[in-house]
Write an enzyme that holds these catalytic residues in place. Sequence first.
Site, PDB file in Angstrom:
ATOM      1  CB  THR A  54      -0.276   2.979   4.188  1.00  0.00           C
ATOM      2  OG1 THR A  54      -0.428   3.415   5.904  1.00  0.00           O
ATOM      3  CG2 THR A  54       0.248   1.288   4.235  1.00  0.00           C
ATOM      4  CB  SER A  70      -1.026  -0.064   1.417  1.00  0.00           C
ATOM      5  OG  SER A  70      -1.339   1.105   1.583  1.00  0.00           O
ATOM      6  CE  LYS A 107      -1.701  -4.441   3.292  1.00  0.00           C
ATOM      7  NZ  LYS A 107      -1.807  -5.900   3.143  1.00  0.00           N
ATOM      8  CE1 TYR A 160      -4.030  -2.565   5.497  1.00  0.00           C
ATOM      9  CE2 TYR A 160      -3.798  -0.277   5.054  1.00  0.00           C
ATOM     10  CZ  TYR A 160      -3.052  -1.570   4.636  1.00  0.00           C
ATOM     11  OH  TYR A 160      -3.532  -1.788   3.541  1.00  0.00           O
TER      12      TYR A 160
HETATM   13  P1  NAD Z   1     -10.712  -7.367   1.544  1.00  0.00           P
HETATM   14  O1  NAD Z   1     -11.148  -6.827   3.290  1.00  0.00           O
HETATM   15  O2  NAD Z   1     -12.656  -6.629   0.725  1.00  0.00           O
HETATM   16  O3  NAD Z   1     -10.368  -8.189   1.076  1.00  0.00           O
HETATM   17  C1  NAD Z   1      -9.460  -9.144   1.828  1.00  0.00           C
HETATM   18  C2  NAD Z   1     -10.029 -10.508   2.079  1.00  0.00           C
HETATM   19  O4  NAD Z   1      -9.013 -11.111   2.656  1.00  0.00           O
HETATM   20  C3  NAD Z   1     -11.010 -10.526   2.547  1.00  0.00           C
HETATM   21  O5  NAD Z   1     -12.215 -10.727   2.217  1.00  0.00           O
HETATM   22  C4  NAD Z   1     -11.366 -11.165   4.147  1.00  0.00           C
HETATM   23  O6  NAD Z   1     -12.103 -12.173   4.067  1.00  0.00           O
HETATM   24  C5  NAD Z   1      -9.822 -12.289   3.743  1.00  0.00           C
HETATM   25  N1  NAD Z   1      -8.585 -12.204   4.990  1.00  0.00           N
HETATM   26  C6  NAD Z   1      -8.928 -11.030   6.008  1.00  0.00           C
HETATM   27  N2  NAD Z   1      -7.800 -11.976   6.531  1.00  0.00           N
HETATM   28  C7  NAD Z   1      -7.661 -13.496   6.514  1.00  0.00           C
HETATM   29  C8  NAD Z   1      -7.599 -14.880   6.649  1.00  0.00           C
HETATM   30  N3  NAD Z   1      -6.411 -14.838   7.861  1.00  0.00           N
HETATM   31  N4  NAD Z   1      -7.491 -15.857   6.073  1.00  0.00           N
HETATM   32  C9  NAD Z   1      -8.029 -16.131   5.173  1.00  0.00           C
HETATM   33  N5  NAD Z   1      -8.965 -15.086   4.720  1.00  0.00           N
HETATM   34  C10 NAD Z   1      -9.255 -13.355   4.854  1.00  0.00           C
HETATM   35  O7  NAD Z   1      -9.706  -5.029   1.999  1.00  0.00           O
HETATM   36  P2  NAD Z   1      -9.521  -5.106   0.063  1.00  0.00           P
HETATM   37  O8  NAD Z   1      -9.583  -3.807  -0.853  1.00  0.00           O
HETATM   38  O9  NAD Z   1      -9.642  -6.111  -1.401  1.00  0.00           O
HETATM   39  O10 NAD Z   1      -7.902  -5.063  -0.132  1.00  0.00           O
HETATM   40  C11 NAD Z   1      -7.532  -6.724  -0.440  1.00  0.00           C
HETATM   41  C12 NAD Z   1      -5.492  -5.718  -0.061  1.00  0.00           C
HETATM   42  O11 NAD Z   1      -4.920  -5.272  -0.350  1.00  0.00           O
HETATM   43  C13 NAD Z   1      -5.357  -6.103   1.669  1.00  0.00           C
HETATM   44  O12 NAD Z   1      -3.848  -6.625   1.745  1.00  0.00           O
HETATM   45  C14 NAD Z   1      -5.682  -4.703   1.541  1.00  0.00           C
HETATM   46  O13 NAD Z   1      -4.427  -4.349   2.256  1.00  0.00           O
HETATM   47  C15 NAD Z   1      -4.428  -4.103   0.055  1.00  0.00           C
HETATM   48  N6  NAD Z   1      -5.010  -3.205  -0.208  1.00  0.00           N
HETATM   49  C16 NAD Z   1      -6.412  -2.141   0.356  1.00  0.00           C
HETATM   50  C17 NAD Z   1      -6.627  -0.688  -0.061  1.00  0.00           C
HETATM   51  C18 NAD Z   1      -7.481  -0.319  -0.556  1.00  0.00           C
HETATM   52  O14 NAD Z   1      -7.612   0.976  -0.253  1.00  0.00           O
HETATM   53  N7  NAD Z   1      -8.539  -1.328  -0.453  1.00  0.00           N
HETATM   54  C19 NAD Z   1      -5.051  -0.046  -0.214  1.00  0.00           C
HETATM   55  C20 NAD Z   1      -3.894  -0.164  -0.470  1.00  0.00           C
HETATM   56  C21 NAD Z   1      -3.850  -2.056  -0.591  1.00  0.00           C
HETATM   57  N1  UFG Z   2     -12.560  11.888   3.162  1.00  0.00           N
HETATM   58  C1  UFG Z   2     -13.717  12.571   3.867  1.00  0.00           C
HETATM   59  N2  UFG Z   2     -14.731  12.549   4.567  1.00  0.00           N
HETATM   60  C2  UFG Z   2     -14.769  11.258   4.244  1.00  0.00           C
HETATM   61  C3  UFG Z   2     -13.246   9.728   3.806  1.00  0.00           C
HETATM   62  C4  UFG Z   2     -12.500  10.331   3.461  1.00  0.00           C
HETATM   63  O1  UFG Z   2     -13.622  13.944   3.100  1.00  0.00           O
HETATM   64  O2  UFG Z   2     -16.073  10.214   4.805  1.00  0.00           O
HETATM   65  C5  UFG Z   2     -10.573  12.185   2.781  1.00  0.00           C
HETATM   66  C6  UFG Z   2      -9.827  12.176   3.481  1.00  0.00           C
HETATM   67  O3  UFG Z   2     -10.115  12.985   4.530  1.00  0.00           O
HETATM   68  C7  UFG Z   2      -8.762  12.191   2.020  1.00  0.00           C
HETATM   69  C8  UFG Z   2      -9.131  11.850   0.479  1.00  0.00           C
HETATM   70  O4  UFG Z   2     -11.052  11.896   0.902  1.00  0.00           O
HETATM   71  O5  UFG Z   2      -8.222  13.371   1.907  1.00  0.00           O
HETATM   72  C9  UFG Z   2      -9.177  10.153   0.914  1.00  0.00           C
HETATM   73  O6  UFG Z   2      -9.883   9.304   2.201  1.00  0.00           O
HETATM   74  P1  UFG Z   2      -9.597   7.445   2.208  1.00  0.00           P
HETATM   75  O7  UFG Z   2     -10.571   6.967   3.712  1.00  0.00           O
HETATM   76  O8  UFG Z   2     -10.916   7.514   1.285  1.00  0.00           O
HETATM   77  O9  UFG Z   2      -8.265   6.847   1.667  1.00  0.00           O
HETATM   78  P2  UFG Z   2      -6.583   7.419   1.534  1.00  0.00           P
HETATM   79  O10 UFG Z   2      -5.988   7.577   1.608  1.00  0.00           O
HETATM   80  O11 UFG Z   2      -6.703   8.298   3.827  1.00  0.00           O
HETATM   81  O12 UFG Z   2      -6.094   6.329   3.141  1.00  0.00           O
HETATM   82  C10 UFG Z   2      -6.626   4.679   1.782  1.00  0.00           C
HETATM   83  C11 UFG Z   2      -6.857   3.785   3.117  1.00  0.00           C
HETATM   84  C12 UFG Z   2      -5.415   3.175   3.156  1.00  0.00           C
HETATM   85  C13 UFG Z   2      -4.215   3.399   2.582  1.00  0.00           C
HETATM   86  C14 UFG Z   2      -4.049   5.017   2.452  1.00  0.00           C
HETATM   87  C15 UFG Z   2      -2.769   4.875   1.047  1.00  0.00           C
HETATM   88  O13 UFG Z   2      -7.795   3.521   3.572  1.00  0.00           O
HETATM   89  O14 UFG Z   2      -5.934   1.895   3.312  1.00  0.00           O
HETATM   90  O15 UFG Z   2      -5.137   5.084   0.790  1.00  0.00           O
HETATM   91  O16 UFG Z   2      -2.714   3.723   0.038  1.00  0.00           O
HETATM   92  F1  UFG Z   2      -3.409   3.426   3.788  1.00  0.00           F
END
Ligand code: NAD
Ligand code: UFG
Length: 336
Positions: free
Chosen positions: A126, A124, A152, A148
């Site tokens: 992050t 991520s 990562k 979190y």
């Molecule tokens: P999600 O929660 O929709 O998908 C993750 C899946 O993993 C879920 O279906 C959950 O049931 C499964 N899971 C969690 N722990 C488990 C375990 N111990 N055993 C088996 N299954 C398990 O999330 P997503 O948005 O699809 O994200 C997928 C990956 O990408 C995650 O690793 C997340 O950290 C990473 N990621 C997501 C974002 C985002 O904003 N969505 C951004 C950067 C990175």
């Molecule tokens: N925001 C609002 N109102 C809301 C939600 C978000 O104004 O209700 C704003 C936030 O302040 C930010 C932007 O919208 O400026 C995006 O916010 P998100 O929560 O959608 O996303 P972030 O960038 O804060 O975080 C996401 C994931 C994290 C990840 C990060 C970097 O949630 O897990 O992107 O990949 F770490």
Amino acid sequence: MNVLVTGGAGYIGSHTVVQLLNQGHSVIIVDNLVNAHPNVLERIERITGKSPMFYDYDLCDERSLDEVFSVHSPDAIIHFAGLKAVGESVEQPLRYYHNNLTSTLTLLRVMQRHSVKNIVFSSSATVYGDPDTLPITEAAPLKATNPYGQTKLMIETMLMDIAKTADWHIISLRYFNPVGAHQSGLIGEDPSGTPNNLLPYVSQVAIGKREKLSVFGNDYNTPDGTGIRDYIHVVDLADAHLAALSHIKDTTTYRAINIGTGKGTSVLELIDSFQAASSKEIPYDILPRRAGDIASCYADVALAKDELGWEAKYSIDEACEDSWRWQSQNPNGYSE
Ligand code: NAD
Ligand code: UFG
């Protein structure tokens, strides 16, 4: 390829499974459904006409995972499984460290035992914390600001060391902000409870589930004062995994690659785009900044293009149109 997808029932995983099946790969999903709905499997089948193998197993359960490897002999793993809510990770750090680290360690041990050494990992943006310069390159300093993010970073560190040992091929994809949904309207993001992320919240305001959006701060050092992020369409993101898989054998050292569009969009710009896509008004209030938020974050995407031959195709307007199709056709997500 025979691809084992951990977390394949989740938001990004399900879109990737669709692209894999459409490209002729066979797919085995391991997901304990802690943050996914079982109906997603039937939706994947409706889109692709194919059904992935599915195991409702916790990845921390080494014996069950071992059995899956024995039965299916996967060629490669895409590792999405993990808990991902930043705020929750601050409240429940032990749960996050245990789930995300133990599941990954278990997976890696089983992979090694079965001599399966190709893995694409979901990292991520992050891991860059509050960046010093923009756009963010992969060489930027790494720092985590919450449990979190620490998981990562810790997993990337482990993978970096493992990649130095024989025969491993490891790519971490550092996603920026995944948004949007499959163009069919059949799969999309289905957050449980109040959405933490901007686009799912906006989408629930548009459908009338929430009264108004809270915009967290309009006093950032950005053109309109609201936060800027790099929103990447989930189907583009899914395709990046296919590109990574097809290049994985070229990687002899650990690779970490940004996956974004390279363009920043502010909160107010995203609201405008969603209003145009949905023909709904999105009322909002300006609130103080959210703790831990940064002003701007967008990717340098040159490495993804050079190494994977991948670049984002879809715009933020298309992502909003696809999110709205998913939200309006499935007002209750996967629950019927
Ligand atoms: P999600 O929660 O929709 O998908 C993750 C899946 O993993 C879920 O279906 C959950 O049931 C499964 N899971 C969690 N722990 C488990 C375990 N111990 N055993 C088996 N299954 C398990 O999330 P997503 O948005 O699809 O994200 C997928 C990956 O990408 C995650 O690793 C997340 O950290 C990473 N990621 C997501 C974002 C985002 O904003 N969505 C951004 C950067 C990175
Ligand atoms: N925001 C609002 N109102 C809301 C939600 C978000 O104004 O209700 C704003 C936030 O302040 C930010 C932007 O919208 O400026 C995006 O916010 P998100 O929560 O959608 O996303 P972030 O960038 O804060 O975080 C996401 C994931 C994290 C990840 C990060 C970097 O949630 O897990 O992107 O990949 F770490």
